[in-house]
Design a protein around this motif. Sequence first.
Motif, PDB file in Angstrom:
ATOM      1  N   TRP A   6      11.126  13.978  -7.053  1.00  0.00           N
ATOM      2  CA  TRP A   6       9.729  13.924  -6.642  1.00  0.00           C
ATOM      3  C   TRP A   6       8.844  13.200  -7.648  1.00  0.00           C
ATOM      4  N   LEU A   7       9.373  12.871  -8.847  1.00  0.00           N
ATOM      5  CA  LEU A   7       8.528  12.337  -9.913  1.00  0.00           C
ATOM      6  C   LEU A   7       7.985  10.943  -9.578  1.00  0.00           C
ATOM      7  N   LEU A   8       8.851  10.030  -9.132  1.00  0.00           N
ATOM      8  CA  LEU A   8       8.394   8.676  -8.795  1.00  0.00           C
ATOM      9  C   LEU A   8       7.380   8.689  -7.655  1.00  0.00           C
ATOM     10  N   PRO A   9       7.635   9.404  -6.542  1.00  0.00           N
ATOM     11  CA  PRO A   9       6.612   9.463  -5.486  1.00  0.00           C
ATOM     12  C   PRO A   9       5.293  10.064  -5.968  1.00  0.00           C
ATOM     13  N   LEU A  10       5.369  11.060  -6.851  1.00  0.00           N
ATOM     14  CA  LEU A  10       4.139  11.682  -7.355  1.00  0.00           C
ATOM     15  C   LEU A  10       3.342  10.684  -8.194  1.00  0.00           C
ATOM     16  N   VAL A  11       4.027   9.960  -9.095  1.00  0.00           N
ATOM     17  CA  VAL A  11       3.326   8.959  -9.920  1.00  0.00           C
ATOM     18  C   VAL A  11       2.711   7.884  -9.027  1.00  0.00           C
ATOM     19  N   LEU A  12       3.453   7.445  -8.012  1.00  0.00           N
ATOM     20  CA  LEU A  12       2.927   6.438  -7.089  1.00  0.00           C
ATOM     21  C   LEU A  12       1.716   6.977  -6.339  1.00  0.00           C
ATOM     22  N   ALA A  13       1.777   8.241  -5.913  1.00  0.00           N
ATOM     23  CA  ALA A  13       0.640   8.850  -5.218  1.00  0.00           C
ATOM     24  C   ALA A  13      -0.592   8.886  -6.113  1.00  0.00           C
ATOM     25  N   LEU A  14      -0.408   9.182  -7.398  1.00  0.00           N
ATOM     26  CA  LEU A  14      -1.535   9.227  -8.334  1.00  0.00           C
ATOM     27  C   LEU A  14      -2.111   7.834  -8.568  1.00  0.00           C
ATOM     28  N   VAL A  15      -1.220   6.832  -8.714  1.00  0.00           N
ATOM     29  CA  VAL A  15      -1.697   5.462  -8.940  1.00  0.00           C
ATOM     30  C   VAL A  15      -2.485   4.967  -7.730  1.00  0.00           C
ATOM     31  N   ILE A  16      -1.938   5.171  -6.540  1.00  0.00           N
ATOM     32  CA  ILE A  16      -2.632   4.737  -5.323  1.00  0.00           C
ATOM     33  C   ILE A  16      -3.914   5.546  -5.124  1.00  0.00           C
ATOM     34  N   GLY A  17      -3.853   6.828  -5.475  1.00  0.00           N
ATOM     35  CA  GLY A  17      -5.043   7.664  -5.362  1.00  0.00           C
ATOM     36  C   GLY A  17      -6.178   7.200  -6.250  1.00  0.00           C
ATOM     37  N   GLY A  18      -5.867   6.582  -7.385  1.00  0.00           N
ATOM     38  CA  GLY A  18      -6.912   6.018  -8.235  1.00  0.00           C
ATOM     39  C   GLY A  18      -7.292   4.607  -7.849  1.00  0.00           C
ATOM     40  N   LEU A  19      -6.305   3.840  -7.387  1.00  0.00           N
ATOM     41  CA  LEU A  19      -6.522   2.424  -7.057  1.00  0.00           C
ATOM     42  C   LEU A  19      -7.421   2.238  -5.838  1.00  0.00           C
ATOM     43  N   CYS A  20      -7.076   2.869  -4.734  1.00  0.00           N
ATOM     44  CA  CYS A  20      -7.807   2.637  -3.478  1.00  0.00           C
ATOM     45  C   CYS A  20      -9.284   3.017  -3.570  1.00  0.00           C
ATOM     46  N   PRO A  21      -9.657   4.166  -4.163  1.00  0.00           N
ATOM     47  CA  PRO A  21     -11.084   4.483  -4.263  1.00  0.00           C
ATOM     48  C   PRO A  21     -11.871   3.511  -5.140  1.00  0.00           C
ATOM     49  N   LEU A  22     -11.240   2.916  -6.153  1.00  0.00           N
ATOM     50  CA  LEU A  22     -11.944   1.937  -6.974  1.00  0.00           C
ATOM     51  C   LEU A  22     -12.361   0.737  -6.131  1.00  0.00           C
ATOM     52  N   ALA A  23     -11.396   0.182  -5.388  1.00  0.00           N
ATOM     53  CA  ALA A  23     -11.724  -0.945  -4.511  1.00  0.00           C
ATOM     54  C   ALA A  23     -12.691  -0.516  -3.414  1.00  0.00           C
ATOM     55  N   GLY A  24     -12.490   0.687  -2.870  1.00  0.00           N
ATOM     56  CA  GLY A  24     -13.354   1.173  -1.800  1.00  0.00           C
ATOM     57  C   GLY A  24     -14.791   1.369  -2.246  1.00  0.00           C
ATOM     58  N   THR A  25     -14.999   1.837  -3.471  1.00  0.00           N
ATOM     59  CA  THR A  25     -16.359   2.034  -3.977  1.00  0.00           C
ATOM     60  C   THR A  25     -17.081   0.696  -4.116  1.00  0.00           C
ATOM     61  N   LEU A  26     -16.380  -0.309  -4.638  1.00  0.00           N
ATOM     62  CA  LEU A  26     -16.984  -1.639  -4.746  1.00  0.00           C
ATOM     63  C   LEU A  26     -17.380  -2.174  -3.375  1.00  0.00           C
ATOM     64  N   LEU A  27     -16.510  -1.969  -2.386  1.00  0.00           N
ATOM     65  CA  LEU A  27     -16.821  -2.444  -1.036  1.00  0.00           C
ATOM     66  C   LEU A  27     -17.968  -1.653  -0.419  1.00  0.00           C
ATOM     67  N   LEU A  28     -17.988  -0.351  -0.671  1.00  0.00           N
ATOM     68  CA  LEU A  28     -18.997   0.504  -0.043  1.00  0.00           C
ATOM     69  C   LEU A  28     -20.397   0.183  -0.548  1.00  0.00           C
TER      70      LEU A  28
END
Length: 270
Positions: A6-28
Amino acid sequence: METLWWLLPLVLALVIGGLCPLAGTLLLVQRRLFLANLVSHAVLPGLALALALRLDPGLGGVISGLAGALLAERLSRGDRSGEGGDEAVLNTVLAGFLGLGVLLIPLLHIRVDLEAVLFGDLLAAAPADLLRSLLALVAVLLLLAWRYHHYVYLGVDPLGAASAGLPVQRLRLLLTLVTAFTVVSAMTAVGVVLVIALMGAPALVALAGAASLRQALGRSALVGMGISGGGFLLAIQPAVNLPPGPLIGVLCMGLLPLASLQHRRLSASG
């Protein structure tokens, strides 16, 4: 090692969880969040062509998503019917690119799992998925470090930014490119639906009461990581045993009442 599957999926989930809101905030803050929805659907023709040509699907998706966004913006600027006309153009381009992608699949005799495109599969994440998402995160952070003050100005007063001589079209193009990279890098793991949710919901919560864009960006990334990482850990519990992607999407929807409550409190106190 099997106990840490579960470690790799968890790290990926955390990275995507931080990445998408950063781009989304700029767009919003620029009132362009629908661009993420457009790009996420416009990647399908590029994915199909890349698979047929035995190229990297991610590269094809970025090119296709960027082409769809640029086409929509070009046609929107030529439209004279106001904001409603812009929305009609964006929706039509979205539907056209999505339809083209679906048509290319049988025409090119390739196999594309449309369910995986929509919802992804965190549990099947590979190191290449994590690397792609980390590269997209670096791209977003570099853009912020390089052009942060310009994007603040552009978000607050786009007409004033243009009058002051800022390269508005170039700034928007860079953000569009980074958005396409973000969508493609995250889509392979969590799908189109979750990418859109993670770009929107944490940004709405973070912007309420934020003193600056920098503070909103930090808040949105933390909220996104909490929702994404927490949703993944909840999904893999034996008592729950649900697909992580759809569950995280539902949790994102649960943020909307919180964002609405924050806005009402701010309105009342103001």
